[in-house]
Design a protein around this motif. Structure first.
Motif, PDB file in Angstrom:
ATOM      1  N   UNK A 183       0.830  -1.212   0.000  1.00  0.00           N
ATOM      2  CA  UNK A 183       0.000   0.000   0.000  1.00  0.00           C
ATOM      3  C   UNK A 183       0.864   1.261   0.000  1.00  0.00           C
ATOM      4  N   UNK A 184       1.873   1.287   0.891  1.00  0.00           N
ATOM      5  CA  UNK A 184       2.644   2.524   1.030  1.00  0.00           C
ATOM      6  C   UNK A 184       3.434   2.835  -0.230  1.00  0.00           C
ATOM      7  N   UNK A 185       4.019   1.808  -0.857  1.00  0.00           N
ATOM      8  CA  UNK A 185       4.826   2.100  -2.049  1.00  0.00           C
ATOM      9  C   UNK A 185       3.927   2.591  -3.178  1.00  0.00           C
ATOM     10  N   UNK A 186       2.694   2.044  -3.236  1.00  0.00           N
ATOM     11  CA  UNK A 186       1.756   2.496  -4.263  1.00  0.00           C
ATOM     12  C   UNK A 186       1.435   3.971  -4.078  1.00  0.00           C
ATOM     13  N   UNK A 191       2.004   9.796  -5.100  1.00  0.00           N
ATOM     14  CA  UNK A 191       2.234  11.137  -4.580  1.00  0.00           C
ATOM     15  C   UNK A 191       3.406  11.818  -5.256  1.00  0.00           C
ATOM     16  N   UNK A 192       4.534  11.111  -5.321  1.00  0.00           N
ATOM     17  CA  UNK A 192       5.765  11.791  -5.717  1.00  0.00           C
ATOM     18  C   UNK A 192       6.062  11.702  -7.197  1.00  0.00           C
ATOM     19  N   UNK A 193       5.513  10.687  -7.890  1.00  0.00           N
ATOM     20  CA  UNK A 193       5.827  10.573  -9.321  1.00  0.00           C
ATOM     21  C   UNK A 193       4.605  10.804 -10.210  1.00  0.00           C
ATOM     22  N   UNK A 194       3.484  10.141  -9.866  1.00  0.00           N
ATOM     23  CA  UNK A 194       2.330  10.254 -10.752  1.00  0.00           C
ATOM     24  C   UNK A 194       1.729  11.648 -10.682  1.00  0.00           C
ATOM     25  N   UNK A 195       1.736  12.265  -9.488  1.00  0.00           N
ATOM     26  CA  UNK A 195       1.078  13.570  -9.363  1.00  0.00           C
ATOM     27  C   UNK A 195       1.939  14.690  -9.926  1.00  0.00           C
ATOM     28  N   UNK A 206       1.603   2.088  -9.441  1.00  0.00           N
ATOM     29  CA  UNK A 206       2.272   1.586  -8.236  1.00  0.00           C
ATOM     30  C   UNK A 206       3.078   0.342  -8.536  1.00  0.00           C
ATOM     31  N   UNK A 207       2.495  -0.570  -9.324  1.00  0.00           N
ATOM     32  CA  UNK A 207       3.194  -1.800  -9.671  1.00  0.00           C
ATOM     33  C   UNK A 207       4.420  -1.478 -10.530  1.00  0.00           C
ATOM     34  N   UNK A 208       4.266  -0.503 -11.396  1.00  0.00           N
ATOM     35  CA  UNK A 208       5.383  -0.098 -12.265  1.00  0.00           C
ATOM     36  C   UNK A 208       6.565   0.364 -11.417  1.00  0.00           C
ATOM     37  N   UNK A 209       6.265   1.221 -10.415  1.00  0.00           N
ATOM     38  CA  UNK A 209       7.347   1.705  -9.557  1.00  0.00           C
ATOM     39  C   UNK A 209       7.926   0.559  -8.741  1.00  0.00           C
ATOM     40  N   UNK A 210       7.041  -0.340  -8.274  1.00  0.00           N
ATOM     41  CA  UNK A 210       7.523  -1.483  -7.491  1.00  0.00           C
ATOM     42  C   UNK A 210       8.466  -2.349  -8.315  1.00  0.00           C
ATOM     43  N   UNK A 211       8.101  -2.577  -9.593  1.00  0.00           N
ATOM     44  CA  UNK A 211       8.948  -3.416 -10.442  1.00  0.00           C
ATOM     45  C   UNK A 211      10.350  -2.831 -10.536  1.00  0.00           C
ATOM     46  N   UNK A 212      10.427  -1.511 -10.747  1.00  0.00           N
ATOM     47  CA  UNK A 212      11.732  -0.867 -10.814  1.00  0.00           C
ATOM     48  C   UNK A 212      12.459  -0.931  -9.479  1.00  0.00           C
ATOM     49  N   UNK A 213      11.695  -0.749  -8.377  1.00  0.00           N
ATOM     50  CA  UNK A 213      12.277  -0.781  -7.039  1.00  0.00           C
ATOM     51  C   UNK A 213      12.910  -2.122  -6.737  1.00  0.00           C
ATOM     52  N   UNK A 214      12.138  -3.188  -6.949  1.00  0.00           N
ATOM     53  CA  UNK A 214      12.650  -4.526  -6.643  1.00  0.00           C
ATOM     54  C   UNK A 214      13.881  -4.811  -7.489  1.00  0.00           C
ATOM     55  N   UNK A 215      13.824  -4.422  -8.754  1.00  0.00           N
ATOM     56  CA  UNK A 215      14.952  -4.671  -9.659  1.00  0.00           C
ATOM     57  C   UNK A 215      16.194  -3.888  -9.221  1.00  0.00           C
ATOM     58  N   UNK A 216      16.011  -2.593  -8.950  1.00  0.00           N
ATOM     59  CA  UNK A 216      17.169  -1.761  -8.634  1.00  0.00           C
ATOM     60  C   UNK A 216      17.795  -2.180  -7.313  1.00  0.00           C
ATOM     61  N   UNK A 217      16.959  -2.482  -6.287  1.00  0.00           N
ATOM     62  CA  UNK A 217      17.557  -2.850  -5.008  1.00  0.00           C
ATOM     63  C   UNK A 217      18.275  -4.189  -5.130  1.00  0.00           C
TER      64      UNK A 217
END
Lengths: 393, 379
Positions: A183-186, A191-195, A206-217
């Motif tokens: 929920x929070x990452x979505x 808040x910070x990218x879509x808006x 949210x899933x798009x950002x999560x995919x990048x997050x999991x990959x980058x970390x």
């Protein structure tokens, strides 16, 4: 299993700290200079800076929780690397300050006189307003830091007490963390990218950002682990079986990112609704066209073929190079998301961008170094450690 | 059955650690023709046996890439050359729309090709027998034991040496395996007449059963209710009027309303002379004509009757209606062409009512006038 794992704490190479300080200082000077020359452009870069650090820190915490939940053993020997990277979460509030002080430059919806005359924005106003935005951001940081604090504290305590119940406790923390993380990452990404483009919306963002997050970390963890392992920091050492798992995860999440990114594009392209296509149209005009094509190549095509074969997934040199590549690709992705709002047409990255990249690298090295010199690099009390070291495919 | 031929010596072990050690040792001794059988995959076995990576991934890669490229080319050919269709205003070559299909075809062909390659190259299909099948050894290693078998074909193979090697490794039991009769006299059974006829019968039964289920069983009463209706079915006898006919022929000398027969069948000259447009050239009629012209006439004749066809050459392009010939035709002559058709143009008598046809004539006149305006129109 009679034998106890022998571990003597080693300091990280001294030049890491030096590199970190030099990069941090250089980056900081460049960033301060850039804020003095072009506040608006720097604030947009600061958003990329913040979201990238969140990606690495929060993503690492996500991988730690995943390890506990799935009962994975292969990742136990180097779990500390992820924990150290997760400590980036502590400095997130600081990293958010530069863009927060210039919200007005970054977010269109903070201009109340514009919102009044705009049906879309005034409908979104109950959610998109500065006080609520601030509360949400602080709440997200607090929640993440609390989970980070408890999970790593239990893990550290285990080094001395060797108490197996701590693993169970962390399992419980992880189980609570995962849905909250989702929920929070979505909402954080909304808040910070879509808006940044407040008229636009995409339910998959949210899933798009999560995919990048999991990959980058995962890429950050991979790079540090392979590098440290070559210098012999992980007791008996990790072998190609561990490396293969890194390669497979990187490859899997590369595909996941491409799948999600394409799904988002395909639906919007098909439906062709003006309020949805504007986001992609912006990125298909002027110089941004080349950025978009480059993104596909950098973030998918090249790493896909570089990590496709089995030997490539086990090759430490290839892994180190590709994980740095993926880290850059994620930064590039975030940049591609945010910057078209700042400048719609002809636009070229310059020294301002370089300054922020240098600062990002410096911050990550410094935080990692600080934690790694303070604490054990291997969770010696963890009951899964022995099996993790002996892990073979 | 004369003499038994030795296939291999097998040994059973009790723990996974023992079998890994055994596999390593056998490899070290230099044996090449040996295999390990365990109830589940054991971590580290590939390394212990020093197995080379399989070649199947290359089959998957080559077939997958070929499928992806040919699918893209096929979609391009189909959508831009063979049958271009305007779908939602998208370009004919709409790459994003092709990607899901290409992806599915790639995955499907790569996986099928890998399975087929595995069957033929690894499992040696149609061979389906193996000396280890149906032995006690195989039964034990399918349950709770870990087995290793060294083949007699191996150049280093000596029965006594192998036995002592197994003993030194701590094997719980050692047994020789012999070729069975079946294996020695192996012939592929796939082309046997019995098997082929079984396949044919299976095909007939399955397709027949499918046909009967889908076409007959599903419509047994009471599920036949959609087919039994009180209505006239064309070409079927009906008891309603008597005489078996579903419809009655009209009384002699009458015509149905709105179906007056056309008197000038195949007589264009007469039609040109005798037919007069009953409609007045007022706005209402001309607009009706415009609507109908744009629907029925403009695809070939163009929106301004200039002969600009929108059919991409799939139908012959008609001449312009602004020619002197057509301009000098009487209204009745044009009406006749709409009613009966001319050359490749079909009759529109069924699509357009008389009034609509006359309205189109009015609109064509208006279009012609627009290119050849009179002095009085300019004032």
């Amino acid at each position: 299993m009679s034998d106890v794992i022998e571990y003597t704490k080693k300091k990280l190479p001294a030049n890491w700290n030096k590199t970190g300080i030099v990069l941090f200082a250089l980056g900081l000077i460049l960033v301060i200079l850039s804020f003095m020359t072009d506040v608006s452009r720097s604030s947009f870069n600061a958003v990329v800076f913040l979201t990238f650090l969140t990606s690495i820190g929060l993503g690492s915490l996500f991988w730690i929780a995943t390890e506990y939940l799935s009962g994975a053993v292969w990742s136990t020997p180097f779990r500390r690397v992820a924990e150290f990277l997760a400590s980036l979460l502590i400095i997130l509030p600081l990293a958010a300050l530069p863009s927060y002080f210039n919200l007005h430059d970054v977010f269109h919806w903070t201009h109340l006189e514009v919102v009044k005359g705009d049906a879309y924005l005034s409908a979104k106003q109950p959610y998109l307003n500065v006080p609520f935005f601030t509360i949400r951001t602080i709440a997200f940081f607090l929640i993440w830091i609390i989970f980070y604090f408890y999970i790593t504290r239990n893990s550290l305590k285990q080094d001395t007490t060797k108490d197996q119940n701590l693993t169970k406790k962390n399992l419980r923390w992880s189980a609570i963390f995962i849905p909250i993380f989702a929920l929070t990452i979505t909402f954080f990404s909304i808040d910070w990218l879509m808006s940044l483009e407040p008229h636009w919306f995409s339910t998959i963002f949210g899933v798009y950002y999560f995919a990048g997050t999991a990959l980058a970390s995962m890429a950050a963890i991979t790079y540090l682990v392979v590098k440290l392992n070559e210098k012999g920091y992980f007791v008996e050492g990790l072998v190609s079986d561990h490396y293969y798992s890194f390669g497979a995860l990187l490859f899997g999440f590369l595909n996941f990112w491409a799948y999600i990114a394409f799904s988002q594009f395909l639906l919007i392209w098909y439906a062709n609704l003006p309020e949805e296509t504007l986001w992609f149209l912006q990125k298909w005009e002027g110089n941004w066209l080349y950025f978009s094509i480059l993104l596909i190549i950098i973030h998918f095509v090249v790493p896909y073929f570089a990590l496709l074969s089995q030997p490539a997934k086990m090759d430490p040199k290839r892994l180190k190079f590709m994980s740095l590549w993926i880290l850059f690709a994620h930064y590039f992705d975030l940049y591609w998301i945010s910057m078209p709002t700042y400048s719609e047409f002809a636009f070229m990255p310059g020294w301002i961008e370089l300054g922020f990249i240098i600062l990002t690298i410096g911050v990550i090295i410094l935080v990692f170094n600080w934690k790694a010199n303070k604490e054990n690099l291997v969770p010696i009390g963890d009951p899964k450690l022995k099996r993790g070291i002996k892990f073979r495919l | 059955m004369s003499e038994k031929i030795l296939y291999s010596y097998t040994a059973l072990f009790d723990t996974p650690n023992q079998i890994i050690k055994a596999a390593k040792k056998v490899k070290e001794e230099g044996y090449t023709k040996y295999d390990v059988n365990t109830p589940y995959p054991i971590h580290g076995m590939d390394a212990a046996m020093e197995l080379k990576p399989s070649l199947l991934p290359y089959v998957a890669l080559v077939v997958g890439l070929t499928a992806a490229i040919s699918m893209i080319i096929f979609l391009w050919w189909q959508n831009t050359i063979d049958y271009p269709l305007n779908i939602g205003g998208k370009p004919f070559f709409a790459l994003p729309a092709y990607i899901p299909v290409t992806f599915e075809v790639t995955v499907l062909s790569a996986s099928i090709a890998t399975v087929v390659a595995m069957l033929f190259f690894v499992f040696k299909f149609p061979n389906n027998v193996h000396p280890l099948h149906d032995t006690d050894y195989m039964k034990r290693v399918s349950v709770d034991k870990y087995g290793i078998s060294i083949q007699a074909e191996d150049p280093l193979f000596e029965a006594e040496k192998v036995k002592s090697l197994f003993n030194s490794l701590g094997a719980s039991s050692i047994t020789p395996i012999y070729y069975s009769d079946e294996l020695v006299n192996f012939k592929p059974k796939i082309l046997e007449p019995k098997f082929i006829s079984f396949l044919i019968i299976l095909f007939i039964v399955v397709s027949g059963a499918t046909y009967i289920t889908l076409n007959k069983l599903l419509f047994l009463p009471p599920y036949s209710w959609m087919m039994v209706q009180d209505k006239v079915i064309a070409q079927k006898t009906s008891d309603f009027f008597g005489g078996g006919s579903g419809m009655l022929t009209p009384v002699k000398g009458t015509v149905a309303r709105g179906f007056l027969p056309y008197k000038f069948d195949k007589k264009p000259e007469l039609a040109a002379k005798e037919l007069v447009n009953p409609l007045m050239p007022v706005k209402k009629n001309i607009e009706l004509g415009k609507t109908k012209f744009n629907i029925y006439c403009s695809p070939c004749h163009g929106y301004h009757a200039e002969g600009k066809s929108r059919l991409r050459g799939q139908f012959p392009i008609p001449p312009s209606l602004h020619s002197d010939k057509v301009r000098n035709w009487s209204d009745g002559r044009i009406y006749h062409v709409i009613t009966e058709g001319q050359n490749v143009m079909p009759s529109y008598a069924h699509q357009l009512s008389r009034q609509e046809r006359w309205a189109i004539v009015l609109y064509i006149r208006a279009l012609q006038r627009s290119l050849n305006a009179k002095e009085s129109d300019l004032q």
